[in-house]
Design an enzyme around this catalytic site. Structure first.
Site, PDB file in Angstrom:
ATOM      1  N   TYR A  87     -13.832  18.155 -15.754  1.00  0.00           N
ATOM      2  CA  TYR A  87     -14.474  16.848 -15.818  1.00  0.00           C
ATOM      3  C   TYR A  87     -15.619  16.790 -14.811  1.00  0.00           C
ATOM      4  CZ  TYR A  87     -15.051  11.873 -14.781  1.00  0.00           C
ATOM      5  OH  TYR A  87     -15.568  10.629 -14.531  1.00  0.00           O
ATOM      6  N   ASP A 143      -4.587  19.620 -14.626  1.00  0.00           N
ATOM      7  CA  ASP A 143      -5.060  18.316 -15.096  1.00  0.00           C
ATOM      8  C   ASP A 143      -4.723  18.230 -16.582  1.00  0.00           C
ATOM      9  OD1 ASP A 143      -6.411  16.111 -16.055  1.00  0.00           O
ATOM     10  OD2 ASP A 143      -8.217  16.457 -14.870  1.00  0.00           O
ATOM     11  N   ARG A 172       0.836  -1.194   0.000  1.00  0.00           N
ATOM     12  CA  ARG A 172       0.000   0.000   0.000  1.00  0.00           C
ATOM     13  C   ARG A 172       0.874   1.248   0.000  1.00  0.00           C
ATOM     14  NH1 ARG A 172      -2.409   2.783   4.287  1.00  0.00           N
ATOM     15  NH2 ARG A 172      -2.179   1.022   5.715  1.00  0.00           N
TER      16      ARG A 172
END
Length: 387
Positions: A107, A177, A54
């Site tokens: 988005y 982005d 992880r």
């Protein structure tokens, strides 16, 4: 090294035990650290090494090195999805009472997260209609500003240079982005952005077979994001996905050239069609913001949007008669895709928010693939004839 060379070679070394050229898929959840003292040192950060997948995995680490090199970044971190990238950045770098700004539109999932989820943590969210709007009425207390240089789904251009200049004046963290353009065409960090993120699901992968998120940039910021993303929220990328994304990135510069060439031809064709009310593609000289992209990027991307006279019914008839374009909500695949954003990707937005962002019922978004351009144009022509 140049971009195409970095895409192939960065972050890749022969496996020390076998000599395998491709990075192995390390399917393990945990790692032996030998002695108790070595374990103590690793957890304290005094001794390098893997502890738990992880936190880090060798397959993911190799991918992160490749992506950092492509972006010209100090470091990169890979996470489970593009939305995991957005949420990890914001949660890591803001706190209750801070203000986050973004440039409309973004988005639909990002918009919903910012307006509906982030505000529950006591963070103020403010949207601006354009780069000039942000320049003229920005809040000096803004902590973080997010934008897409080519917006989803209307392909409106946001001049990254203007956003970065104002953000530096007020001390805000800049997050670009770059999903639509990718580092093969544009490196936001090279013009002063602090962080760049991607939905790696899209062009970086290119094959439509994984979900992935990428964040790259300033080393200390990435370390803060890594801690929140992997240790606190727990959204790591799996090793199989990391392997597949690394494979996809190797061909990214080659694919983006084909996407860009096909998209330009599609946009030029659509601009001649009487049934098409408007065409949106930053590679067209008449597109607002065309020069801003031309000045900062080496290409205009593979996305095209159009508006049809007749609203949803006309759009549905076009979409339902396409044969090469699959109706699907993703983008950046080798295959061409098409969707109606107002009823799919941006359906979670309120009608007022969609109207504000110009995501209308007459808008169709096309992700142009790498098929032969003559076949794509023939498919669009026959579908338009039935509208």
């Amino acid at each position: 090294m140049k971009t195409q060379t970095l895409a192939v070679h960065a972050g890749q070394q022969p496996d020390p035990s076998t000599g395998a050229l491709n990075t192995p898929v390390y399917l393990t959840s945990t790692y032996s650290y030998g002695t108790a003292q070595e374990g103590k040192d690793r957890f304290a950060g005094k001794n390098p090494g893997y502890i738990y997948s992880r936190f880090a995995n060798p397959t993911s680490s190799a991918l992160e090195q490749k992506l950092a090199a492509l972006e010209g970044a100090d470091e990169a971190v890979v996470v489970a999805s593009g939305m995991a990238a957005i949420s990890s950045i914001v949660y890591a770098l803001t706190q209750q009472g801070d203000e986050v700004a973004f440039i409309d539109p973004v988005y639909g999932g990002t918009d919903a997260f910012l307006r509906n989820t982030l505000v529950r943590a006591g963070v103020k969210v403010v949207s601006y209609s354009s780069d000039d709007d942000f320049v003229s009425r920005h809040n000096p207390n803004t902590r973080l500003v997010l934008w897409e240089p080519v917006t989803n789904p209307t392909l409106k251009v946001v001049d990254s240079r203007k956003i970065i200049a104002v953000a530096k004046q007020i001390g805000a963290i800049t997050v670009c982005d770059n999903t639509f353009l990718t580092p093969a065409l544009f490196q936001p960090l090279s013009i002063g952005a602090d962080l760049v993120m991607h939905s790696g699901t899209k062009y970086l992968c290119g094959h439509g077979d994984i979900i992935a998120g990428v964040i790259a940039g300033n080393g200390p910021l990435i370390q803060r994001v890594r801690t929140v993303a992997l240790k606190h929220i727990g959204v790591p990328m799996g090793p199989q996905e990391a392997y597949l994304l690394q494979r996809g990135v190797k061909t990214l510069p080659l694919r983006m050239r084909a996407h860009c060439d096909n998209a330009k031809a599609v946009a030029e064709f659509l601009a001649t069609q009487e049934k098409v009310a408007a065409v949106y593609f930053p590679g067209l000289a008449a597109h607002p913001g065309h020069q801003a992209i031309a000045d900062t990027a080496s290409g205009f991307g593979g996305m095209v949007a159009l508006e049809l006279h007749g609203g949803f019914d006309a759009c549905a008839r076009l979409l339902d008669n396409l044969t090469l374009f699959a109706q699907a909500v993703s983008l950046g695949d080798l295959e061409s895709l098409a969707c109606h954003p107002a009823s799919t990707t941006h359906a979670a937005m309120t009608p007022d928010d969609r109207a504000r962002a110009n995501v209308t019922d007459k808008l169709v978004r096309l992700s142009i693939g790498v098929e032969d351009i003559e076949d794509l144009l023939a498919d669009l022509a026959q579908a338009l004839a039935k509208v």
